[in-house]
Design a protein around this motif. Structure first.
Motif, PDB file in Angstrom:
ATOM      1  N   VAL A 293      23.712 -11.761  10.353  1.00 39.74           N
ATOM      2  CA  VAL A 293      23.146 -12.521   9.233  1.00 39.74           C
ATOM      3  C   VAL A 293      23.489 -11.852   7.913  1.00 39.74           C
ATOM      4  O   VAL A 293      23.834 -12.505   6.932  1.00 39.74           O
ATOM      5  CB  VAL A 293      21.619 -12.656   9.395  1.00 39.74           C
ATOM      6  CG1 VAL A 293      21.019 -13.415   8.212  1.00 39.74           C
ATOM      7  CG2 VAL A 293      21.282 -13.345  10.706  1.00 39.74           C
ATOM      8  N   MET A 294      23.402 -10.530   7.875  1.00 35.33           N
ATOM      9  CA  MET A 294      23.639  -9.787   6.640  1.00 35.33           C
ATOM     10  C   MET A 294      24.322  -8.481   6.996  1.00 35.33           C
ATOM     11  O   MET A 294      23.920  -7.800   7.950  1.00 35.33           O
ATOM     12  CB  MET A 294      22.302  -9.515   5.911  1.00 35.33           C
ATOM     13  CG  MET A 294      22.421  -8.759   4.606  1.00 35.33           C
ATOM     14  SD  MET A 294      23.124  -9.812   3.328  1.00 35.33           S
ATOM     15  CE  MET A 294      23.332  -8.625   1.997  1.00 35.33           C
TER      16      MET A 294
ATOM     17  N   GLY B 250      26.077 -12.813   2.283  1.00 33.34           N
ATOM     18  CA  GLY B 250      25.625 -12.339   3.599  1.00 33.34           C
ATOM     19  C   GLY B 250      26.587 -11.323   4.192  1.00 33.34           C
ATOM     20  O   GLY B 250      26.316 -10.130   4.254  1.00 33.34           O
TER      21      GLY B 250
ATOM     22  N   GLN C 227      13.364 -14.310   5.953  1.00 36.39           N
ATOM     23  CA  GLN C 227      13.606 -15.525   6.746  1.00 36.39           C
ATOM     24  C   GLN C 227      13.871 -15.182   8.211  1.00 36.39           C
ATOM     25  O   GLN C 227      13.395 -15.882   9.113  1.00 36.39           O
ATOM     26  CB  GLN C 227      14.794 -16.295   6.156  1.00 36.39           C
ATOM     27  CG  GLN C 227      14.503 -16.927   4.799  1.00 36.39           C
ATOM     28  CD  GLN C 227      15.702 -17.697   4.281  1.00 36.39           C
ATOM     29  OE1 GLN C 227      16.833 -17.416   4.643  1.00 36.39           O
ATOM     30  NE2 GLN C 227      15.426 -18.673   3.419  1.00 36.39           N
ATOM     31  N   THR C 228      14.629 -14.124   8.461  1.00 33.36           N
ATOM     32  CA  THR C 228      14.974 -13.778   9.842  1.00 33.36           C
ATOM     33  C   THR C 228      13.734 -13.318  10.615  1.00 33.36           C
ATOM     34  O   THR C 228      13.552 -13.668  11.790  1.00 33.36           O
ATOM     35  CB  THR C 228      16.046 -12.679   9.845  1.00 33.36           C
ATOM     36  OG1 THR C 228      17.124 -13.066   9.009  1.00 33.36           O
ATOM     37  CG2 THR C 228      16.572 -12.444  11.249  1.00 33.36           C
TER      38      THR C 228
ATOM     39  N   GLU D  34      18.955 -10.502  -2.115  1.00 34.87           N
ATOM     40  CA  GLU D  34      19.526 -11.210  -0.967  1.00 34.87           C
ATOM     41  C   GLU D  34      19.101 -10.543   0.339  1.00 34.87           C
ATOM     42  O   GLU D  34      18.775 -11.215   1.317  1.00 34.87           O
ATOM     43  CB  GLU D  34      21.049 -11.241  -1.086  1.00 34.87           C
ATOM     44  CG  GLU D  34      21.739 -11.994   0.040  1.00 34.87           C
ATOM     45  CD  GLU D  34      23.235 -12.031  -0.116  1.00 34.87           C
ATOM     46  OE1 GLU D  34      23.899 -12.589   0.784  1.00 34.87           O
ATOM     47  OE2 GLU D  34      23.752 -11.514  -1.130  1.00 34.87           O
TER      48      GLU D  34
ATOM     49  N   LYS E  31      16.887 -12.605   3.131  1.00 35.46           N
ATOM     50  CA  LYS E  31      17.384 -12.859   4.485  1.00 35.46           C
ATOM     51  C   LYS E  31      16.519 -12.138   5.513  1.00 35.46           C
ATOM     52  O   LYS E  31      16.306 -12.636   6.626  1.00 35.46           O
ATOM     53  CB  LYS E  31      18.855 -12.428   4.589  1.00 35.46           C
ATOM     54  CG  LYS E  31      19.823 -13.329   3.827  1.00 35.46           C
ATOM     55  CD  LYS E  31      21.258 -12.932   4.066  1.00 35.46           C
ATOM     56  CE  LYS E  31      22.209 -13.874   3.365  1.00 35.46           C
ATOM     57  NZ  LYS E  31      22.203 -15.223   3.947  1.00 35.46           N
TER      58      LYS E  31
ATOM     59  N   GLU F 225      17.748 -20.585   0.887  1.00 36.27           N
ATOM     60  CA  GLU F 225      17.578 -19.158   0.671  1.00 36.27           C
ATOM     61  C   GLU F 225      17.211 -18.865  -0.779  1.00 36.27           C
ATOM     62  O   GLU F 225      16.369 -18.004  -1.069  1.00 36.27           O
ATOM     63  CB  GLU F 225      18.863 -18.424   1.058  1.00 36.27           C
ATOM     64  CG  GLU F 225      19.163 -18.465   2.553  1.00 36.27           C
ATOM     65  CD  GLU F 225      20.490 -17.802   2.875  1.00 36.27           C
ATOM     66  OE1 GLU F 225      21.225 -17.469   1.925  1.00 36.27           O
ATOM     67  OE2 GLU F 225      20.798 -17.627   4.075  1.00 36.27           O
TER      68      GLU F 225
END
Length: 681
Positions: A534-535, A511, A625-626, A618, A622, A486
């Motif tokens: 995830v977050m 997260g 990536q998700t 962050e 995330k 990450e």
């Protein structure tokens, strides 16, 4: 006097009988039993009066019980007539017709009275009510009623009411009960060793220090104190068994101390004869020794006390001597032990010095031998090396002489190759000694000593760095590996593009800041969200109309991201990751970002979302990536100070403005018209 006083006087007679039996009579009987010469002292024994009252067949109480049990008409007069007829000749019983004293003439209803000569004097009793008072019975049903009471004391006072102990016999009369109680009291007194204290009433006016002679003499006569004094004066004041007496006073004679082996009586006789006590003060019985006056007993106690004091002094002297001897022996033993230890210590030190000197001498001798042998070996080695060197030089000379022509033709190439290999060998050895640490962040590398090694040096540096990174990655746990991935993704997205990235590098990505699954406050939100979280973080949503911000919750899963109210935890919007078109963010250190939705999105009619987060790096990493994992497509991220967002059908230009004054950590959104919004940071 009536029935109650008659019962009380009967009790007094029994107590006087106990006094006579246990003082006067027992005293004289003990002298006779022990064989002591004794002149008997006469005294009045009231046993005849007690038998007159309590005899089981011919006593007054038994006749009263018989009268109560007779059938027909029963009265006190018939009871009195039977008494007069039965005890006419008894010297301690007197009829009312024989009473002629002036005092008795004053008694009312003299025809209903009788008199008894007690030990304390004559007493007249009126028989009126004798039968009724003696026959004062408690009916059986009343006893049973009282026994059934809940109070424990009431139950204990009426044991005859127990249904299991019901007796059909006639209940005992009052006289019979009192006679039984007196009998029980007498048994207890005879089983004890009582001491008597006689109290005299000095006067009738209760005045202090006033004695009426007639009153005191009468009490002394009636209490029988004169006989008791005569017996005590004629007898012996102290008596004791021979064994306890010998055990107590045996230290007064050398013949009986410390242990008398003969008879106890003989020992007492020897003891008392040796200390010169007058014979008239002593009397030897069969089992006891008798001493007449207390003065003799006090003399014995004084001698015993003095003797015990002498014994204590002797014991103290012997103890002190023993203590001093023991202390001396301990000191002597300690001195011997200390001397032995000191001599042993001295010998040990002497032995250690001798051993040390011996070892030093041995070391010098061995060293001298070793050095001598080493010199010989060195000499032999030098001879061998010299012969080898001479042989090598000779062989080399012969070879060089033989192959001089061929050697001169290829000498330059051979020397050049040799020098090149030697330089490489030296370079690699030096590089081996100066290798940097295995940390991937350590980029220090030794510069090459020659210029032609520059390319090789850079290649070796690259290979070594890759090897260090490979080793470091192999040691990472799956969690830390994912975190570094990450961080690497964030570096690719924001490094040298957004000012806030530098501050986010040392901060680990957590997260789950809200702990949705564990926090009971977000239990309803956690149950409504499907899939792994995830977050989860708190964000500020910018209002599309006014530009003001309010607190919302941002939750990102593998397929959606959810916006919920921070106060009510009620889900406001759920957006699929496939509906996200792009993301816009500024270059500065603020946390503002915009999520652009596609036209085909289910919530696209409301427009894009402008959010503010403290963890914007962050969140966007995330989210990037998700989205890539869900759609297999990279999410476009625009980093610029000016970008456009779509609120419903209108496009609004967002411009980031830096302010010289400090407005706090959060940016301030100011909407200017319907087409423009300034964000002051």
């Amino acid at each position: 006097n009536s029935f109650e006083q008659f019962i009380i006087n009967y009790c007094n007679e029994k107590l006087q009988q106990v006094f006579i039996e246990m003082t006067l009579k027992e005293e004289q009987e003990e002298y006779v039993r022990e064989g002591i010469k004794w002149t008997p002292v006469t005294f009045f024994n009231n046993a005849i009066i007690c038998n007159l009252i309590e005899d089981s067949r011919q006593g007054i109480l038994s006749m009263l019980d018989d009268e109560c049990l007779c059938p027909g008409q029963v009265s006190d007069a018939t009871f009195l007539s039977k008494l007069d007829q039965k005890f006419t000749d008894h010297k301690h019983y007197k009829k009312h017709i024989n009473q002629t004293t002036s005092k008795q003439k004053t008694i009312p209803s003299i025809s209903q009275c009788f008199s008894i000569q007690h030990y304390a004097g004559q007493v007249t009793y009126n028989t009126t009510g004798f039968v009724d008072k003696n026959n004062d019975l408690l009916f059986r049903d009343l006893s049973q009623a009282m026994w059934k009471a809940k109070h424990k004391m009431m139950t204990s006072l009426f044991p005859e009411g127990d249904p299991q102990k019901i007796s059909l016999k006639r209940p005992p009369t009052a006289g019979f009960q009192f006679k039984a109680s007196i009998s029980t009291l007498m048994k207890n007194l005879y089983a004890k060793n009582p001491s008597y204290i006689r109290c005299l009433k000095p006067n009738n006016s209760k005045s202090p220090s006033v004695f009426e002679d007639s009153l005191v003499q009468t009490q002394v006569l009636y209490l029988g104190l004169l006989e008791n004094v005569r017996v005590r004066r004629a007898g012996y004041a102290y008596r004791q068994l021979y064994e306890p007496c010998l055990e107590r006073y045996k230290m007064l004679s050398k013949k009986t101390w410390p242990c008398w082996k003969g008879n106890a009586r003989e020992g007492v006789e020897v003891l008392l004869s040796e200390i010169n006590i007058p014979p008239e003060e002593l009397a030897y019985g069969r089992s006891k020794i008798f001493i007449r006056t207390p003065r003799t007993l006090f003399q014995l106690e004084d001698r015993r006390r003095q003797r015990m004091h002498d014994f204590a002094t002797l014991i103290k002297k012997i103890y002190r001597g023993w203590k001093c001897r023991t202390h001396y022996q301990l000191m002597r033993k300690s001195q011997i032990l200390i001397s032995a230890w000191f001599r042993g210590h001295a010998q040990k030190q002497k032995y250690k010095n001798i051993k040390k000197s011996t070892l030093i001498i041995q070391c010098f001798i061995r060293g001298w031998k070793a050095r001598k042998e080493l010199q010989q070996l060195k000499h032999l080695r030098c001879c061998e090396q010299a012969s080898t060197t001479i042989s090598a030089y000779w062989k080399g000379y012969k070879v060089r002489k033989e192959y001089r022509k061929r050697f001169k033709s290829s000498a330059s190439t051979t020397i050049a190759n040799f020098i090149y290999l030697r330089i490489l060998q030296k370079y690699f050895l030096e590089l081996k000694k100066t290798l940097p640490s295995l940390s991937p962040t350590d980029t220090v590398w030794q510069s090459p000593p020659y210029q032609f090694l520059g390319q090789s040096n850079e290649e070796l540096k690259r290979i070594f760095q890759l090897w260090k990174c490979k080793k470091y990655i192999e040691q990472l746990t799956p969690e830390r590996k994912a975190m570094f991935e990450e961080k690497l993704c964030a570096s690719e997205l924001f490094k040298d593009k957004k000012t806030l990235y530098a501050k986010s590098v040392p901060q680990p990505f957590q997260g789950e800041y809200l702990q949705v699954q564990k926090n009971p406050r977000f239990q309803k939100l956690g149950s409504a969200i499907q899939g792994k979280v995830v977050m989860a973080d708190s964000v500020s949503k910018v209002n599309r109309k006014s530009g003001k911000s309010c607190s919302w919750l941002f939750v990102l899963t593998k397929t959606h991201f959810v916006l919920a109210d921070a106060k009510s935890v009620h889900i406001k919007t759920t957006i699929s990751l496939s509906d996200i078109a792009s993301v816009s963010v500024s270059k500065h250190s603020d946390g503002l970002f915009a999520i652009h939705l596609k036209q085909t999105a289910t919530t696209g009619m409301k427009g894009d979302f402008v959010l503010i987060s403290d963890h914007v790096i962050e969140v966007l990493t995330k989210l990037y990536q998700t989205v890539f994992e869900a759609t297999k497509q990279k999410l476009p991220i625009t980093i610029s100070d000016e970008f456009c967002v779509k609120f419903k059908q209108d496009e609004v230009a967002v411009k980031i403005v830096e302010s010289s004054s400090k407005n706090g950590s959060a940016p301030i959104c100011k909407k200017k018209g319907s087409r423009k919004m300034d964000v002051v940071i």
